[in-house]
Design a protein around this motif. Structure first.
Motif, PDB file in Angstrom:
ATOM      1  N   ASP A 155       0.814  -1.214   0.000  1.00  0.00           N
ATOM      2  CA  ASP A 155       0.000   0.000   0.000  1.00  0.00           C
ATOM      3  C   ASP A 155       0.850   1.268   0.000  1.00  0.00           C
ATOM      4  O   ASP A 155       0.331   2.355  -0.190  1.00  0.00           O
ATOM      5  CB  ASP A 155      -0.925  -0.017   1.231  1.00  0.00           C
ATOM      6  N   GLN A 156       2.165   1.124   0.243  1.00  0.00           N
ATOM      7  CA  GLN A 156       3.125   2.231   0.246  1.00  0.00           C
ATOM      8  C   GLN A 156       2.970   3.178   1.438  1.00  0.00           C
ATOM      9  O   GLN A 156       3.869   3.936   1.751  1.00  0.00           O
ATOM     10  CB  GLN A 156       3.052   3.047  -1.057  1.00  0.00           C
ATOM     11  N   VAL A 157       1.817   3.163   2.074  1.00  0.00           N
ATOM     12  CA  VAL A 157       1.596   3.967   3.280  1.00  0.00           C
ATOM     13  C   VAL A 157       1.552   3.012   4.467  1.00  0.00           C
ATOM     14  O   VAL A 157       0.763   2.072   4.489  1.00  0.00           O
ATOM     15  CB  VAL A 157       0.276   4.763   3.192  1.00  0.00           C
ATOM     16  N   HIS A 158       2.384   3.250   5.453  1.00  0.00           N
ATOM     17  CA  HIS A 158       2.494   2.329   6.589  1.00  0.00           C
ATOM     18  C   HIS A 158       1.688   2.850   7.775  1.00  0.00           C
ATOM     19  O   HIS A 158       1.878   3.975   8.223  1.00  0.00           O
ATOM     20  CB  HIS A 158       3.968   2.165   6.999  1.00  0.00           C
ATOM     21  N   MET A 159       0.770   2.026   8.265  1.00  0.00           N
ATOM     22  CA  MET A 159       0.008   2.330   9.467  1.00  0.00           C
ATOM     23  C   MET A 159       0.761   1.728  10.661  1.00  0.00           C
ATOM     24  O   MET A 159       0.888   0.511  10.759  1.00  0.00           O
ATOM     25  CB  MET A 159      -1.397   1.729   9.378  1.00  0.00           C
ATOM     26  N   SER A 160       1.241   2.564  11.559  1.00  0.00           N
ATOM     27  CA  SER A 160       2.071   2.065  12.659  1.00  0.00           C
ATOM     28  C   SER A 160       1.273   1.236  13.654  1.00  0.00           C
ATOM     29  O   SER A 160       1.737   0.203  14.131  1.00  0.00           O
ATOM     30  CB  SER A 160       2.745   3.246  13.372  1.00  0.00           C
ATOM     31  N   ALA A 161       0.055   1.671  13.987  1.00  0.00           N
ATOM     32  CA  ALA A 161      -0.746   0.955  14.985  1.00  0.00           C
ATOM     33  C   ALA A 161      -1.580  -0.162  14.367  1.00  0.00           C
ATOM     34  O   ALA A 161      -1.896  -1.147  15.041  1.00  0.00           O
ATOM     35  CB  ALA A 161      -1.656   1.931  15.726  1.00  0.00           C
ATOM     36  N   THR A 162      -1.938  -0.012  13.115  1.00  0.00           N
ATOM     37  CA  THR A 162      -2.786  -1.008  12.450  1.00  0.00           C
ATOM     38  C   THR A 162      -2.208  -1.376  11.087  1.00  0.00           C
ATOM     39  O   THR A 162      -2.792  -1.054  10.044  1.00  0.00           O
ATOM     40  CB  THR A 162      -4.225  -0.476  12.263  1.00  0.00           C
ATOM     41  N   PRO A 163      -1.060  -2.040  11.060  1.00  0.00           N
ATOM     42  CA  PRO A 163      -0.461  -2.402   9.766  1.00  0.00           C
ATOM     43  C   PRO A 163      -1.371  -3.347   8.989  1.00  0.00           C
ATOM     44  O   PRO A 163      -2.003  -4.231   9.553  1.00  0.00           O
ATOM     45  CB  PRO A 163       0.852  -3.081  10.169  1.00  0.00           C
ATOM     46  N   GLY A 164      -1.443  -3.144   7.692  1.00  0.00           N
ATOM     47  CA  GLY A 164      -2.340  -3.951   6.873  1.00  0.00           C
ATOM     48  C   GLY A 164      -1.728  -5.284   6.475  1.00  0.00           C
ATOM     49  O   GLY A 164      -0.506  -5.427   6.370  1.00  0.00           O
ATOM     50  N   ARG A 165      -2.601  -6.259   6.246  1.00  0.00           N
ATOM     51  CA  ARG A 165      -2.172  -7.538   5.673  1.00  0.00           C
ATOM     52  C   ARG A 165      -3.381  -8.175   5.002  1.00  0.00           C
ATOM     53  O   ARG A 165      -4.524  -7.907   5.370  1.00  0.00           O
ATOM     54  CB  ARG A 165      -1.617  -8.465   6.755  1.00  0.00           C
ATOM     55  N   TYR A 166      -3.103  -9.023   4.014  1.00  0.00           N
ATOM     56  CA  TYR A 166      -4.176  -9.669   3.282  1.00  0.00           C
ATOM     57  C   TYR A 166      -4.437 -11.070   3.825  1.00  0.00           C
ATOM     58  O   TYR A 166      -3.519 -11.886   3.924  1.00  0.00           O
ATOM     59  CB  TYR A 166      -3.826  -9.766   1.802  1.00  0.00           C
ATOM     60  N   ARG A 167      -5.686 -11.338   4.180  1.00  0.00           N
ATOM     61  CA  ARG A 167      -6.088 -12.688   4.585  1.00  0.00           C
ATOM     62  C   ARG A 167      -6.062 -13.610   3.364  1.00  0.00           C
ATOM     63  O   ARG A 167      -5.615 -14.730   3.400  1.00  0.00           O
ATOM     64  CB  ARG A 167      -7.489 -12.654   5.191  1.00  0.00           C
ATOM     65  N   THR A 168      -6.612 -13.103   2.260  1.00  0.00           N
ATOM     66  CA  THR A 168      -6.595 -13.775   0.966  1.00  0.00           C
ATOM     67  C   THR A 168      -5.759 -12.918   0.035  1.00  0.00           C
ATOM     68  O   THR A 168      -5.889 -11.709   0.053  1.00  0.00           O
ATOM     69  CB  THR A 168      -8.029 -13.886   0.395  1.00  0.00           C
ATOM     70  N   VAL A 169      -4.891 -13.531  -0.758  1.00  0.00           N
ATOM     71  CA  VAL A 169      -4.088 -12.733  -1.687  1.00  0.00           C
ATOM     72  C   VAL A 169      -4.743 -12.699  -3.060  1.00  0.00           C
ATOM     73  O   VAL A 169      -5.105 -11.636  -3.560  1.00  0.00           O
ATOM     74  CB  VAL A 169      -2.644 -13.258  -1.775  1.00  0.00           C
ATOM     75  N   LEU A 170      -4.956 -13.847  -3.670  1.00  0.00           N
ATOM     76  CA  LEU A 170      -5.528 -13.866  -5.008  1.00  0.00           C
ATOM     77  C   LEU A 170      -6.193 -15.213  -5.252  1.00  0.00           C
ATOM     78  O   LEU A 170      -5.597 -16.255  -5.013  1.00  0.00           O
ATOM     79  CB  LEU A 170      -4.428 -13.618  -6.046  1.00  0.00           C
ATOM     80  N   VAL A 171      -7.435 -15.175  -5.723  1.00  0.00           N
ATOM     81  CA  VAL A 171      -8.164 -16.403  -6.063  1.00  0.00           C
ATOM     82  C   VAL A 171      -8.710 -16.282  -7.480  1.00  0.00           C
ATOM     83  O   VAL A 171      -8.897 -15.167  -7.981  1.00  0.00           O
ATOM     84  CB  VAL A 171      -9.332 -16.663  -5.080  1.00  0.00           C
ATOM     85  N   PRO A 172      -8.984 -17.383  -8.158  1.00  0.00           N
ATOM     86  CA  PRO A 172      -9.593 -17.305  -9.488  1.00  0.00           C
ATOM     87  C   PRO A 172     -10.944 -16.604  -9.422  1.00  0.00           C
ATOM     88  O   PRO A 172     -11.686 -16.739  -8.445  1.00  0.00           O
ATOM     89  CB  PRO A 172      -9.746 -18.775  -9.894  1.00  0.00           C
ATOM     90  N   ARG A 173     -11.268 -15.889 -10.462  1.00  0.00           N
ATOM     91  CA  ARG A 173     -12.516 -15.132 -10.494  1.00  0.00           C
ATOM     92  C   ARG A 173     -13.712 -16.079 -10.414  1.00  0.00           C
ATOM     93  O   ARG A 173     -13.807 -17.042 -11.158  1.00  0.00           O
ATOM     94  CB  ARG A 173     -12.585 -14.284 -11.759  1.00  0.00           C
ATOM     95  N   GLY A 174     -14.623 -15.793  -9.484  1.00  0.00           N
ATOM     96  CA  GLY A 174     -15.821 -16.583  -9.333  1.00  0.00           C
ATOM     97  C   GLY A 174     -15.644 -17.893  -8.582  1.00  0.00           C
ATOM     98  O   GLY A 174     -16.548 -18.728  -8.565  1.00  0.00           O
ATOM     99  N   SER A 175     -14.480 -18.104  -7.950  1.00  0.00           N
ATOM    100  CA  SER A 175     -14.175 -19.406  -7.351  1.00  0.00           C
ATOM    101  C   SER A 175     -14.591 -19.559  -5.905  1.00  0.00           C
ATOM    102  O   SER A 175     -14.549 -20.661  -5.368  1.00  0.00           O
ATOM    103  CB  SER A 175     -12.665 -19.668  -7.461  1.00  0.00           C
ATOM    104  N   SER A 176     -15.002 -18.484  -5.237  1.00  0.00           N
ATOM    105  CA  SER A 176     -15.310 -18.552  -3.816  1.00  0.00           C
ATOM    106  C   SER A 176     -16.779 -18.889  -3.585  1.00  0.00           C
ATOM    107  O   SER A 176     -17.638 -18.584  -4.419  1.00  0.00           O
ATOM    108  CB  SER A 176     -14.980 -17.213  -3.144  1.00  0.00           C
ATOM    109  N   ARG A 177     -17.070 -19.508  -2.450  1.00  0.00           N
ATOM    110  CA  ARG A 177     -18.445 -19.767  -2.087  1.00  0.00           C
ATOM    111  C   ARG A 177     -19.133 -18.439  -1.740  1.00  0.00           C
ATOM    112  O   ARG A 177     -18.541 -17.591  -1.087  1.00  0.00           O
ATOM    113  CB  ARG A 177     -18.520 -20.714  -0.887  1.00  0.00           C
ATOM    114  N   PRO A 178     -20.387 -18.247  -2.173  1.00  0.00           N
ATOM    115  CA  PRO A 178     -21.082 -16.988  -1.896  1.00  0.00           C
ATOM    116  C   PRO A 178     -21.604 -16.950  -0.465  1.00  0.00           C
ATOM    117  O   PRO A 178     -22.810 -17.014  -0.210  1.00  0.00           O
ATOM    118  CB  PRO A 178     -22.224 -17.004  -2.923  1.00  0.00           C
ATOM    119  N   GLU A 179     -20.682 -16.834   0.474  1.00  0.00           N
ATOM    120  CA  GLU A 179     -21.044 -16.784   1.890  1.00  0.00           C
ATOM    121  C   GLU A 179     -19.969 -16.012   2.632  1.00  0.00           C
ATOM    122  O   GLU A 179     -18.851 -15.840   2.145  1.00  0.00           O
ATOM    123  CB  GLU A 179     -21.193 -18.196   2.466  1.00  0.00           C
ATOM    124  N   TRP A 180     -20.306 -15.559   3.838  1.00  0.00           N
ATOM    125  CA  TRP A 180     -19.348 -14.817   4.646  1.00  0.00           C
ATOM    126  C   TRP A 180     -18.479 -15.773   5.444  1.00  0.00           C
ATOM    127  O   TRP A 180     -18.911 -16.875   5.784  1.00  0.00           O
ATOM    128  CB  TRP A 180     -20.070 -13.852   5.591  1.00  0.00           C
TER     129      TRP A 180
END
Length: 259
Positions: free
Chosen positions: A233-258
């Motif tokens: 993201d190029q901008v660093h949050m000191s107290a709440t640094p970002g990270r991705y739970r999911t990086v990349l999945v094929p389009r349309g491949s996930s179950r439609p649920e939370w």
């Protein structure tokens, strides 16, 4: 953390909203229609961090599933053509009726009011309308900028910033909120910051190590689509640094649920 964002974002300015929210902890699920097209390079750069499902909003089962997802969401974002969300029952007013407290965020070419509100367009349409492509050219023939787009990423960041502000207001005051960003208005704002003097840049400034571009910070990850390298993201949050739970999945491949 704990927030859910349902998206109908495509290309860059819509999809990047999901990427920004996912970086900071939201569970983001972007929905595509069956048979919908998307450029592969655009998809793998703009949908990092986002889960991806396929649902038809035109069938009763799909429409019901979309509403059930919306009912448990905190945010809905989209960058579809004018009138599309009204057609499938996902306008800001209809979304708030299904899910009181929703943050409804959208982008359009020329905004939601005025004689050009129903016109369809994208990043380069806005750049052409306000004269950016003319400035990039030689004064006679217009040209695209070196990075091809002029405001898609900025529009998505403005949408994400509006969503965060709306979430803060909801936490404090309650209520449902609408966020809307116009590509053309964003392009006008960029021009309002000042126009870069190319002659000065090439003949006077920009010489020596102190003026060189810094290499972007990158990260790599193994994904179902192969080994991915992208920018942070190029901008660093000191107290709440970002990270991705999911990086990349094929389009349309996930179950439609939370999650």
């Amino acid at each position: 953390s704990g927030l859910r964002a349902l998206g109908m974002g495509d290309v860059i300015d819509g999809a990047e909203v999901g990427r920004a929210l996912a970086l900071h902890g939201a569970d983001v699920l972007n929905v595509w229609r069956p048979g919908e097209l998307e450029h592969d390079v655009t998809y793998i750069t703009a949908n990092v961090g986002v889960r991806s499902a396929t649902i038809s909003p035109y069938e009763s089962a799909g429409a019901g599933l979309l509403r059930s997802l919306l009912r448990d969401a905190d945010v809905f974002y989209a960058n579809r053509r004018p009138g599309y969300l009204d057609k499938i029952g996902f306008s800001a007013e209809e979304a708030a009726a299904v899910r009181p407290g929703i943050i409804h965020a959208t982008a359009s070419l020329n905004g939601q009011q005025g004689p050009w509100a129903d016109r369809v367009g994208f990043d380069q349409s806005a750049g052409s309308l306000v004269g950016m492509m003319h400035l990039e050219g030689d004064g006679v023939r217009p040209a695209l900028p070196p990075i091809l787009v002029v405001n898609d990423y900025i529009v998505s960041w403005l949408m994400a910033a509006g969503i965060v502000e709306a979430l803060a207001r909801r936490a404090r005051d309650g209520g449902s909120y609408r966020v809307h960003v116009s590509l053309t208005r964003a392009a006008l704002w960029i021009l309002g910051l000042g126009v870069f003097d190319k002659t000065y840049a090439t003949e006077v400034a920009g010489r020596g190590e102190e003026h060189e571009y810094l290499d972007p910070e990158t990260f790599t990850a193994d994904t179902p689509l192969g080994r991915y390298q992208g920018v942070t993201d190029q901008v660093h949050m000191s107290a709440t640094p970002g990270r991705y739970r999911t990086v990349l999945v094929p389009r349309g491949s996930s179950r439609p649920e939370w999650l």
